[in-house]
Design an enzyme around this catalytic site. Structure first.
Site, PDB file in Angstrom:
ATOM      1  CG  ASP A 147      67.438  -3.257 -22.040  1.00  0.00           C
ATOM      2  OD1 ASP A 147      67.721  -4.280 -22.697  1.00  0.00           O
ATOM      3  OD2 ASP A 147      66.468  -3.216 -21.260  1.00  0.00           O
ATOM      4  NE  ARG A 193      69.650  -5.334 -19.473  1.00  0.00           N
ATOM      5  CZ  ARG A 193      69.190  -4.194 -18.979  1.00  0.00           C
ATOM      6  NH1 ARG A 193      69.851  -3.075 -19.149  1.00  0.00           N
ATOM      7  NH2 ARG A 193      68.066  -4.170 -18.302  1.00  0.00           N
ATOM      8  CG  ASP A 243      64.072  -2.902 -17.670  1.00  0.00           C
ATOM      9  OD1 ASP A 243      64.510  -3.666 -18.560  1.00  0.00           O
ATOM     10  OD2 ASP A 243      63.060  -3.161 -16.998  1.00  0.00           O
ATOM     11  CD  GLU A 271      62.402  -7.753 -22.207  1.00  0.00           C
ATOM     12  OE1 GLU A 271      63.013  -8.383 -23.096  1.00  0.00           O
ATOM     13  OE2 GLU A 271      62.977  -7.194 -21.269  1.00  0.00           O
ATOM     14  NE  ARG A 288      72.439  -9.704 -20.275  1.00  0.00           N
ATOM     15  CZ  ARG A 288      71.207  -9.332 -19.994  1.00  0.00           C
ATOM     16  NH1 ARG A 288      70.366  -9.039 -20.974  1.00  0.00           N
ATOM     17  NH2 ARG A 288      70.787  -9.218 -18.750  1.00  0.00           N
TER      18      ARG A 288
END
Length: 174
Positions: free
Chosen positions: A41, A55, A60, A63, A117
């Site tokens: 993402d 971003r 989402d 990770e 970001r």
């Protein structure tokens, strides 16, 4: 008969507009060049001669490296499962954008997050929205953070369909 001679000229102008990015600039999108993909993402681009982290608004992805946010994604499984899913999401994004690719950024209400970001909807040269491609193909979940909600309903629909069809990360949960 003369009015039909204008038609080919209009077609040529439209073709030039799409190929040069001219049309995107005039629709409120900012041209950038992909530097690299950080994860599912987030990408890094060169915009106005400066390297910027972007971003992707509204999505989402899991990770792809250990960091404090991984704890918030525990519902996806253990750390190793999350990291594996995150790597898959990153690889999917890398299949869509490569270093040197031209992209177009569309901003919503807020242009930056608390980490500095850029927040953007990213469009590929062919006009597809990267954020939407990622979520519709099952590599991210919706993440709606007001006031940036322009495509929230569309992303939610894509997410539901991707889960129901067992696409991307959801293929193992089907």
């Amino acid at each position: 008969m003369r009015k039909y001679a204008v038609f080919p000229v209009i077609l040529l102008l439209l073709a030039f507009s799409f190929s040069s990015g001219f049309l995107f600039d005039h629709l409120g999108k900012k041209e950038a060049v992909v530097h690299h993909v950080t994860d599912g993402d987030t990408i890094v681009v060169i915009i106005d001669g400066k390297k910027e982290r972007v971003r992707l608004i509204g999505i989402d992805a899991p990770e792809s490296s250990i960091n404090p946010r991984i704890e918030k994604q525990r519902s996806l499984g253990d750390v190793q499962t999350i990291l594996k899913m995150g790597q898959e999401a990153k690889e999917y994004v890398q299949s869509l954008v490569k270093p040197g690719d031209k992209v177009y950024l569309e901003f919503d209400v807020q242009q930056r997050d608390k980490y500095g970001r850029l927040l953007a909807y990213v469009y590929l040269k062919d006009g597809r929205m990267l954020n939407k491609e990622i979520i519709c193909n099952g590599y991210a979940m919706p993440l709606t953070i007001p006031p940036n909600v322009k495509y929230a309903d569309e992303f939610r629909r894509c997410y539901i369909q991707a889960r129901e069809k067992g696409l991307g990360l959801w293929k193992e949960t089907k």
